[in-house]
Enzyme design. Structure first.
Site, mmCIF file in Angstrom:
data_model
loop_
_atom_site.group_PDB
_atom_site.id
_atom_site.type_symbol
_atom_site.label_atom_id
_atom_site.label_comp_id
_atom_site.label_asym_id
_atom_site.label_seq_id
_atom_site.Cartn_x
_atom_site.Cartn_y
_atom_site.Cartn_z
ATOM 1 N N TYR A 241 -2.068 -0.296 11.016
ATOM 2 C CA TYR A 241 -2.142 -1.082 9.537
ATOM 3 C C TYR A 241 -0.917 -0.974 8.617
ATOM 4 O O TYR A 241 -0.407 -1.750 8.438
ATOM 5 C CB TYR A 241 -3.499 -0.839 8.696
ATOM 6 C CG TYR A 241 -3.497 -1.147 7.441
ATOM 7 C CD1 TYR A 241 -3.730 -2.409 6.867
ATOM 8 C CD2 TYR A 241 -3.379 -0.062 6.553
ATOM 9 C CE1 TYR A 241 -3.452 -2.671 5.418
ATOM 10 C CE2 TYR A 241 -3.296 -0.143 5.060
ATOM 11 C CZ TYR A 241 -3.267 -1.563 4.691
ATOM 12 O OH TYR A 241 -3.279 -2.020 3.322
ATOM 13 N N LYS B 167 2.190 -3.286 7.205
ATOM 14 C CA LYS B 167 2.232 -3.453 5.950
ATOM 15 C C LYS B 167 3.956 -3.084 5.591
ATOM 16 O O LYS B 167 4.563 -3.672 4.853
ATOM 17 C CB LYS B 167 1.432 -2.772 4.925
ATOM 18 C CG LYS B 167 -0.034 -3.080 4.963
ATOM 19 C CD LYS B 167 -0.234 -4.642 4.592
ATOM 20 C CE LYS B 167 -0.085 -4.540 2.999
ATOM 21 N NZ LYS B 167 -0.316 -6.014 2.368
ATOM 22 N N THR C 199 0.588 -1.116 0.041
ATOM 23 C CA THR C 199 0.008 0.151 0.040
ATOM 24 C C THR C 199 0.887 1.039 -0.066
ATOM 25 O O THR C 199 2.235 1.244 0.404
ATOM 26 C CB THR C 199 -0.927 0.035 1.201
ATOM 27 O OG1 THR C 199 -1.610 1.226 1.201
ATOM 28 C CG2 THR C 199 -0.053 -0.352 2.456
ATOM 29 N N ASP C 200 0.215 2.513 -0.405
ATOM 30 C CA ASP C 200 0.990 3.916 -0.382
ATOM 31 C C ASP C 200 0.926 4.191 1.140
ATOM 32 O O ASP C 200 1.822 5.127 1.395
ATOM 33 C CB ASP C 200 0.322 4.613 -1.522
ATOM 34 C CG ASP C 200 -1.082 4.983 -0.906
ATOM 35 O OD1 ASP C 200 -1.833 4.365 -0.238
ATOM 36 O OD2 ASP C 200 -1.556 5.844 -1.648
ATOM 37 N N GLU C 201 0.333 3.752 1.720
ATOM 38 C CA GLU C 201 0.140 4.030 3.524
ATOM 39 C C GLU C 201 1.528 3.938 4.238
ATOM 40 O O GLU C 201 1.838 4.626 5.106
ATOM 41 C CB GLU C 201 -1.085 3.413 3.939
ATOM 42 C CG GLU C 201 -2.232 3.708 3.426
ATOM 43 C CD GLU C 201 -3.386 3.623 4.360
ATOM 44 O OE1 GLU C 201 -3.165 3.394 5.687
ATOM 45 O OE2 GLU C 201 -4.643 3.646 3.978
HETATM 46 P P1 NAD Z 1 -9.747 -7.310 1.722
HETATM 47 O O1 NAD Z 1 -9.891 -7.156 3.306
HETATM 48 O O2 NAD Z 1 -10.916 -7.160 0.995
HETATM 49 O O3 NAD Z 1 -9.363 -8.950 1.691
HETATM 50 C C1 NAD Z 1 -8.439 -9.446 2.466
HETATM 51 C C2 NAD Z 1 -8.618 -11.161 2.023
HETATM 52 O O4 NAD Z 1 -7.520 -11.706 2.820
HETATM 53 C C3 NAD Z 1 -9.838 -11.558 2.499
HETATM 54 O O5 NAD Z 1 -10.408 -12.701 1.549
HETATM 55 C C4 NAD Z 1 -9.398 -12.259 3.899
HETATM 56 O O6 NAD Z 1 -10.437 -13.431 3.985
HETATM 57 C C5 NAD Z 1 -8.121 -12.784 3.435
HETATM 58 N N1 NAD Z 1 -7.319 -13.063 4.819
HETATM 59 C C6 NAD Z 1 -7.284 -12.209 5.895
HETATM 60 N N2 NAD Z 1 -6.824 -12.767 6.830
HETATM 61 C C7 NAD Z 1 -6.151 -13.966 6.252
HETATM 62 C C8 NAD Z 1 -5.434 -15.170 6.753
HETATM 63 N N3 NAD Z 1 -4.694 -14.807 8.143
HETATM 64 N N4 NAD Z 1 -5.103 -16.034 6.210
HETATM 65 C C9 NAD Z 1 -5.589 -15.915 4.887
HETATM 66 N N5 NAD Z 1 -6.360 -15.237 4.464
HETATM 67 C C10 NAD Z 1 -6.540 -14.143 4.970
HETATM 68 O O7 NAD Z 1 -8.495 -6.805 1.260
HETATM 69 P P2 NAD Z 1 -8.366 -5.877 -0.036
HETATM 70 O O8 NAD Z 1 -8.876 -4.342 0.117
HETATM 71 O O9 NAD Z 1 -8.642 -6.898 -1.154
HETATM 72 O O10 NAD Z 1 -6.685 -5.562 -0.114
HETATM 73 C C11 NAD Z 1 -5.758 -6.929 -0.485
HETATM 74 C C12 NAD Z 1 -4.327 -6.351 -0.605
HETATM 75 O O11 NAD Z 1 -4.197 -5.301 -1.032
HETATM 76 C C13 NAD Z 1 -3.981 -6.141 1.103
HETATM 77 O O12 NAD Z 1 -2.524 -6.641 1.273
HETATM 78 C C14 NAD Z 1 -3.896 -4.652 1.075
HETATM 79 O O13 NAD Z 1 -3.032 -4.262 2.223
HETATM 80 C C15 NAD Z 1 -3.626 -4.220 -0.214
HETATM 81 N N6 NAD Z 1 -3.905 -2.965 -0.618
HETATM 82 C C16 NAD Z 1 -5.277 -2.517 -0.520
HETATM 83 C C17 NAD Z 1 -5.725 -1.440 -0.811
HETATM 84 C C18 NAD Z 1 -7.257 -0.927 -0.841
HETATM 85 O O14 NAD Z 1 -7.392 0.094 -1.284
HETATM 86 N N7 NAD Z 1 -8.171 -1.764 -0.468
HETATM 87 C C19 NAD Z 1 -4.778 -0.484 -1.577
HETATM 88 C C20 NAD Z 1 -3.495 -0.874 -1.794
HETATM 89 C C21 NAD Z 1 -3.070 -2.055 -1.383
HETATM 90 O O1 DAU Z 2 -4.184 3.963 0.214
HETATM 91 C C1 DAU Z 2 -4.414 2.690 0.401
HETATM 92 C C2 DAU Z 2 -5.207 2.176 1.417
HETATM 93 O O2 DAU Z 2 -6.435 2.845 1.109
HETATM 94 C C3 DAU Z 2 -5.433 0.502 1.679
HETATM 95 O O3 DAU Z 2 -3.828 0.164 1.925
HETATM 96 C C4 DAU Z 2 -6.120 0.313 2.804
HETATM 97 O O4 DAU Z 2 -6.263 -1.248 2.946
HETATM 98 C C5 DAU Z 2 -7.620 0.863 2.261
HETATM 99 O O5 DAU Z 2 -8.519 0.256 3.463
HETATM 100 C C6 DAU Z 2 -7.406 2.573 2.123
HETATM 101 O O6 DAU Z 2 -7.306 3.087 3.468
HETATM 102 P P1 DAU Z 2 -7.835 4.267 3.944
HETATM 103 O O7 DAU Z 2 -7.833 4.480 5.314
HETATM 104 O O8 DAU Z 2 -7.537 5.513 2.979
HETATM 105 O O9 DAU Z 2 -9.644 4.065 3.601
HETATM 106 P P2 DAU Z 2 -10.991 4.086 4.173
HETATM 107 O O10 DAU Z 2 -11.843 3.976 3.071
HETATM 108 O O11 DAU Z 2 -11.002 3.490 5.310
HETATM 109 O O12 DAU Z 2 -11.002 5.430 4.269
HETATM 110 C C7 DAU Z 2 -10.800 6.826 3.102
HETATM 111 C C8 DAU Z 2 -10.728 8.244 3.572
HETATM 112 O O13 DAU Z 2 -12.265 8.547 4.252
HETATM 113 C C9 DAU Z 2 -9.809 8.343 4.806
HETATM 114 O O14 DAU Z 2 -9.325 9.908 4.865
HETATM 115 C C10 DAU Z 2 -11.002 8.306 6.078
HETATM 116 C C11 DAU Z 2 -12.026 8.413 5.544
HETATM 117 N N1 DAU Z 2 -13.281 8.084 6.131
HETATM 118 C C12 DAU Z 2 -13.470 6.962 5.974
HETATM 119 C C13 DAU Z 2 -14.529 5.978 6.680
HETATM 120 C C14 DAU Z 2 -14.675 4.418 6.750
HETATM 121 C C15 DAU Z 2 -14.258 8.994 6.684
HETATM 122 O O15 DAU Z 2 -14.311 9.961 6.590
HETATM 123 N N2 DAU Z 2 -15.388 8.235 7.277
HETATM 124 C C16 DAU Z 2 -15.463 6.959 7.376
HETATM 125 O O16 DAU Z 2 -16.645 6.272 7.846
#
Ligand code: NAD
Ligand code: DAU
Length: 352
Positions: free
Chosen positions: A160, A164, A135-137
């Site tokens: 989180y 990562k 992630t970019d985080e």
């Molecule tokens: P998600 O939470 O939707 O899915 C995670 C999946 O991992 C689920 O299917 C869950 O069952 C599985 N999982 C969790 N713990 C596990 C364990 N202990 N063993 C096996 N499986 C397990 O997540 P996502 O949003 O699809 O993110 C996927 C990946 O991409 C993550 O590594 C996250 O850090 C990364 N990522 C997400 C975002 C985003 O915006 N969602 C952005 C950048 C990177």
């Molecule tokens: O940047 C990549 C990341 O983006 C991934 O690595 C994470 O897995 C993914 O969850 C996401 O993280 P964020 O914290 O940026 O996403 P989230 O959707 O939780 O929040 C987006 C923005 O909105 C953040 O500034 C917090 C704000 N927010 C979020 C929620 C859930 C609110 O203001 N209210 C809310 O209820």
């Protein structure tokens, strides 16, 4: 990647991004055997990939990456020659309430996979690959200007992002110490179908449908760079096949939005789609207490993946947001299922 790597383990394939990656690989590469390993936590839903579950090149393995013995056994049995590792605890707010599981899954789980891989790959590391999806985080927060590049220092601010960042460091260290062939990509905020309605966009879509308040953290002037999930899946495909060994790639949408502006755009789309009066959804906005350690701004410089691998985002934000809204409106059963039983059970177990 050499085309001889065909036994591919994809972890987290029942989750949001993983489900799109699994579908892309199963359909695009009929000669590959795709193994989806997932523990089916609250975020894992096999409905997300129901359309490909009978494909002859698709196999599901229910396993937890924190179970080192089980992971080793699976590597011995199936002799995976590459790994695309997405399984993780992914929600920042949950990491604030319960950091420990983030270390267990995201750090120890990643180590378990690399250990198991090295055990069967050590005789011949050629044509092997461990691809860590990150992630970019990990870079922390930006001020008003500037972009994250692949050389920006790591400065994670949430449990989180710390987990990562730690796993990225371990992957790199395994590359240096044990010569594990690896690539890492760090992506910005994804959105699209199958995202669990705890993240901003699907949570707000669902709350608008249900006429519930829209909880905006702080003043809402936090900036994220949004990317349609299928564009991320396409980038993962490219990095997997053409990424340079031991390198990292930033992936982003060149698409920065302050939360409040994004929310207003979403509200106006929802008003139209639900045939509500203009302003009806916006009236649900409620400013609430800020997220602790809330990162002010993320923005990605994705020029390396563009120049080296020819990747560009293909879906505009307006187009992607509309598609996303339409998907959630068409799938009320999916929303109800993920929000019901298992979601609450998980919370009960974690917070008791
Ligand atoms: P998600 O939470 O939707 O899915 C995670 C999946 O991992 C689920 O299917 C869950 O069952 C599985 N999982 C969790 N713990 C596990 C364990 N202990 N063993 C096996 N499986 C397990 O997540 P996502 O949003 O699809 O993110 C996927 C990946 O991409 C993550 O590594 C996250 O850090 C990364 N990522 C997400 C975002 C985003 O915006 N969602 C952005 C950048 C990177
Ligand atoms: O940047 C990549 C990341 O983006 C991934 O690595 C994470 O897995 C993914 O969850 C996401 O993280 P964020 O914290 O940026 O996403 P989230 O959707 O939780 O929040 C987006 C923005 O909105 C953040 O500034 C917090 C704000 N927010 C979020 C929620 C859930 C609110 O203001 N209210 C809310 O209820």
């Amino acid at each position: 990647m050499n085309s001889s790597k065909r036994n591919i383990l994809i972890t987290g394939g029942a989750g949001f991004i993983g489900s799109h990656v699994i579908r892309l690989f199963v359909n695009k590469y009929p000669d590959y055997q795709i193994f989806n390993l997932d523990a089916l936590t609250y975020a894992g839903n096999l409905e997300n990939i129901k359309d490909i579950e009978d494909a002859s090149n698709y196999h599901f393995l229910k396993a937890d990456i924190t179970d080192a013995d089980k992971i080793k056994t699976l590597f011995q049995k199936y002799k995976f020659d590459s790994v695309i590792h997405l399984a993780a605890e992914s929600h920042v707010d949950r990491s604030i309430s319960n950091p420990k599981i983030f270390v267990e899954t995201n750090v120890t789980g990643t180590l378990n996979l690399m250990e198991a891989a090295l055990e069967i790959w050590k005789e011949n590391l050629e044509d092997k690959l461990f691809y860590h999806i990150s992630t970019d985080e990990v870079y922390g927060t930006l001020g008003e200007t500037g972009l994250f590049t692949e050389t920006t220092s790591y400065a994670p601010n949430s449990p989180y992002s710390a987990s990562k960042a730690a796993s990225d460091h371990f992957v790199r260290a395994y590359g240096e110490t044990y010569n594990l062939p690896y690539v890492i990509s760090n992506c910005s905020n994804n959105y699209g179908p199958n995202q669990f309605p705890e993240k901003l966009i699907p949570l707000f879509i669902n709350n608008i449908i249900e006429n519930k308040s829209l909880p905006v953290y702080g003043d809402g002037k936090y900036t994220r760079d949004w990317l349609y999930v299928l564009d991320h899946a396409r980038a993962i495909d490219l990095v997997f096949h053409k990424g340079k060994n031991k390198s990292t790639y930033n992936i982003g949408g060149f698409n920065e939005w302050q939360n409040i502006d994004l929310i207003r755009l979403l509200c106006s789309i929802m008003d139209k789609k639900l045939n509500r009066n203009e302003g009806a959804s916006e009236a649900l906005i409620t400013f609430i207490k800020d997220r602790p350690g809330h990162d002010k701004r993320y923005a990605i410089d994705a020029s390396k993946i563009n120049k080296e691998l020819g990747w560009d985002p293909s879906v505009t934000f307006e187009e992607g947001l509309l598609k996303t809204v339409e998907w959630y409106l068409k799938n009320p059963k999916w929303i109800a299922a993920v929000i019901s039983g298992s979601y609450k059970e998980y919370y009960k177990k974690q917070y008791l």
